[in-house]
Design an enzyme around this catalytic site. Structure first.
Site, PDB file in Angstrom:
ATOM      1  N   LYS A  79    -100.050  14.028  17.190  1.00  0.00           N
ATOM      2  CA  LYS A  79    -101.315  13.312  17.406  1.00  0.00           C
ATOM      3  C   LYS A  79    -102.383  14.314  17.854  1.00  0.00           C
ATOM      4  CE  LYS A  79    -103.264   9.301  19.861  1.00  0.00           C
ATOM      5  NZ  LYS A  79    -103.034   8.205  20.809  1.00  0.00           N
ATOM      6  N   SER A 160    -104.310   3.429  19.293  1.00  0.00           N
ATOM      7  CA  SER A 160    -105.030   4.554  18.738  1.00  0.00           C
ATOM      8  C   SER A 160    -104.167   5.533  17.944  1.00  0.00           C
ATOM      9  CB  SER A 160    -105.697   5.320  19.882  1.00  0.00           C
ATOM     10  OG  SER A 160    -104.725   5.887  20.752  1.00  0.00           O
ATOM     11  N   SER A 184    -101.218   2.104  22.823  1.00  0.00           N
ATOM     12  CA  SER A 184    -101.479   2.877  21.604  1.00  0.00           C
ATOM     13  C   SER A 184    -100.269   3.489  20.922  1.00  0.00           C
ATOM     14  CB  SER A 184    -102.478   3.985  21.897  1.00  0.00           C
ATOM     15  OG  SER A 184    -103.770   3.443  21.939  1.00  0.00           O
TER      16      SER A 184
HETATM   17  N1  GLN Z   1    -106.473  -0.244  22.560  1.00  0.00           N
HETATM   18  C1  GLN Z   1    -106.528   0.194  23.903  1.00  0.00           C
HETATM   19  C2  GLN Z   1    -107.873   0.818  24.204  1.00  0.00           C
HETATM   20  O1  GLN Z   1    -108.660   0.845  23.323  1.00  0.00           O
HETATM   21  C3  GLN Z   1    -105.412   1.136  24.202  1.00  0.00           C
HETATM   22  C4  GLN Z   1    -105.686   2.524  23.784  1.00  0.00           C
HETATM   23  C5  GLN Z   1    -104.583   3.459  24.136  1.00  0.00           C
HETATM   24  O2  GLN Z   1    -103.502   3.059  24.541  1.00  0.00           O
HETATM   25  N2  GLN Z   1    -104.898   4.731  24.022  1.00  0.00           N
HETATM   26  O3  GLN Z   1    -108.138   1.269  25.270  1.00  0.00           O
END
Ligand code: GLN
Length: 493
Positions: A79, A160, A184
């Site tokens: 990532k 994400s 995410s």
């Molecule tokens: N969807 C969540 C956010 O936008 C979680 C993102 C994440 O876990 N990095 O904050």
């Protein structure tokens, strides 16, 4: 012989060890698959030379009779939130464009030390903010999945870690790193029919990982099945003196400990997770999951997590607050983008660089975060949210008096179409089942449970006690063995 890209981490590791195929052959198969999958937009940077060099090292070590590393010969995707030495690392943001770290994150270094090779840097939501991968500056990832019922709009791979989920589901990487701040790893895993575990906060070092919300961020593996996640997590986890929140504990041998029999275990079903408007299919899947865990020998009990409904609002105060502080460092001076026209002063450079460099969602979070931390509103929002966080953690502590793990759906829907959720609040609601365990720092995993009527994957989530990744992996394995999930996306790219 089967196509090498059909193999998972365990199969590759064991096949390379046995000499069934060479690590070089594996790396060549996956680098070719990555190069052929451009329409997915899963990779921001391809590093075939890294994957091939690691493979050659694995083959040479084997030829010399040396003991193989735990991931020798396994190429993975990284990532783009992880800083990788000499390889551009942008967190999918414009503001970090042109930034090439001089250092390697602890987690990526551990993976290379274990013998893994890097196929490239994976696309993601910008600074890991999002649930659909649409906030990337470099364009969204397209899920390899398509609906089977005629609706053929391109789908979100989740976020994400959407590049990670798409790459593993499309079989262009046998495994990938993810990070999880509020879901995410788990939500994109659920959307794409793969497995992913967020370990206990502190298991994986955050050093060298671009910070989003430091009290929540955790790295974890995303792979095709539970065993592959266990193998990869063992290589990623471990104490790091460079991260003050890193846990100074031995890394358990999770793979060797895998045991799908749940005799004597109690599984809690939190009644507050039965949210309004949950699709009947998700509810039905949840029920099947309950039956599977019972079949594996577990006793199923209903539990209550009374503050669940306050988790999302608390998360969307705490995470932006921390983000606004963490992202203050991107000012045009030290990293990436700098917008300094002739005659501009320092203040103008900060403002121009940040205005140009951050995307809309990132700016929204910085504004919210700055607001909730401001002198006049700190107590009303930030302090309140921290209190709520404590109550949520206590809910879980009470639940552990009655059960060993919790079972819930991972997300309230299957993958939605790209562009379908334009309202940020609607997007935030997708995190409803993943955020509470993040606030409490607990290990949690998504495992595929079945498909919806459109043929799209649905995930089940197991949440565990602090440090009980083994219990989480075992329950997930019990589901995996019974769900018989074999669906995979047809190749259209
Ligand atoms: N969807 C969540 C956010 O936008 C979680 C993102 C994440 O876990 N990095 O904050």
């Amino acid at each position: 012989m089967t196509d090498l890209t059909d193999l998972g981490i365990r199969d590759i590791r064991d096949g390379v060890r046995a000499g069934t195929f060479s690590a070089r052959e594996v790396a060549e198969a996956f680098t070719a698959a990555v190069a052929a999958a451009k329409p997915l937009n899963a990779f921001l940077v391809e590093t075939p030379e890294h994957a091939l060099a690691a493979a050659d090292a694995a083959d040479a070590a084997r030829a010399a009779g040396e003991a193989p590393g735990p991931l020798a010969g396994v190429p993975i995707g990284m990532k783009d939130l992880f800083c990788t030495k000499g390889v551009p690392s942008t967190a999918a943001s414009h503001i970090l464009e042109g930034f090439t770290p001089e250092y390697e994150s602890t987690v990526s270094q551990k993976l290379w030390d274990a013998g893994a090779g890097m196929l490239g840097k994976l696309n993601m939501d910008q600074f890991a903010m999002g649930s659909s991968n649409e906030t990337s500056y470099f364009g969204n990832v397209v899920s390899p999945w398509r609906r089977a019922d005629g609706g053929n709009a391109p789908l979100a791979p989740g976020g994400s870690s959407g590049g990670s989920s798409a790459a593993v589901a499309a079989r262009i990487a046998p495994g990938a790193t993810g990070t999880d701040t509020g879901g995410s790893i788990r939500q994109p895993a659920a959307f794409t029919g793969i497995s992913g575990i967020k370990p206990t906060y502190g298991r994986c070092s955050r050093w060298g990982v671009v910070a989003f919300a430091s009290s929540l961020d955790q790295a974890g593996p995303m792979a095709r099945d539970v065993r592959d996640c266990a193998i990869m997590l063992e290589a990623m986890a471990g104490f790091d003196p460079k991260d003050a929140t890193s846990l100074d504990l031995e890394v358990p041998r999770w793979e060797a400990g895998l045991n799908a029999s749940l005799k004597g275990k109690r599984v809690g079903i939190p009644k507050e997770y039965r949210v309004d408007n949950m699709p009947a299919e998700i509810d039905a899947l949840w029920q099947r999951g309950i039956d599977w865990l019972r079949d594996a020998g577990a006793e199923v009990v209903e539990v209550s997590l009374p503050h669940t409904r306050y988790a999302l609002p608390a998360y969307y105060i705490i995470a932006p607050a921390e983000a606004s502080s963490n992202l203050a460092r991107y000012d045009g001076v030290r990293y990436g983008l700098r917008d300094l026209p002739d005659g501009a002063n320092l203040q103008e450079m900060y403002a121009r660089t940040r205005a140009e460099g951050f995307g809309d969602e990132v700016k929204r979070r910085i504004l919210i975060g700055t607001y909730v931390l401001s002198a006049g509103f700190y107590d009303a929002y930030y302090t309140q949210a921290q209190k709520v966080r404590t109550l949520i953690a206590r809910d879980f502590e009470r639940a552990w008096e009655r059960c060993d793990v919790l079972l819930t759906p991972t997300a309230p829907s299957a993958a939605f179409a790209l562009g379908e959720k334009s309202d940020p609040l609607a997007m935030y609601l997708n995190d409803v089942f993943t955020v509470p365990s993040s606030l409490a720092g607990l290990p949690a995993m998504s495992v595929p449970g079945g498909v919806d009527t459109g043929g799209l994957p649905l995930g089940l989530q197991i949440i565990g006690k602090p440090l009980d990744e083994q219990g989480v992996l075992d329950a997930a394995l019990a589901i995996e063995e019974r769900a018989g999930f074999v669906a995979r996306p047809g190749r259209w790219w």
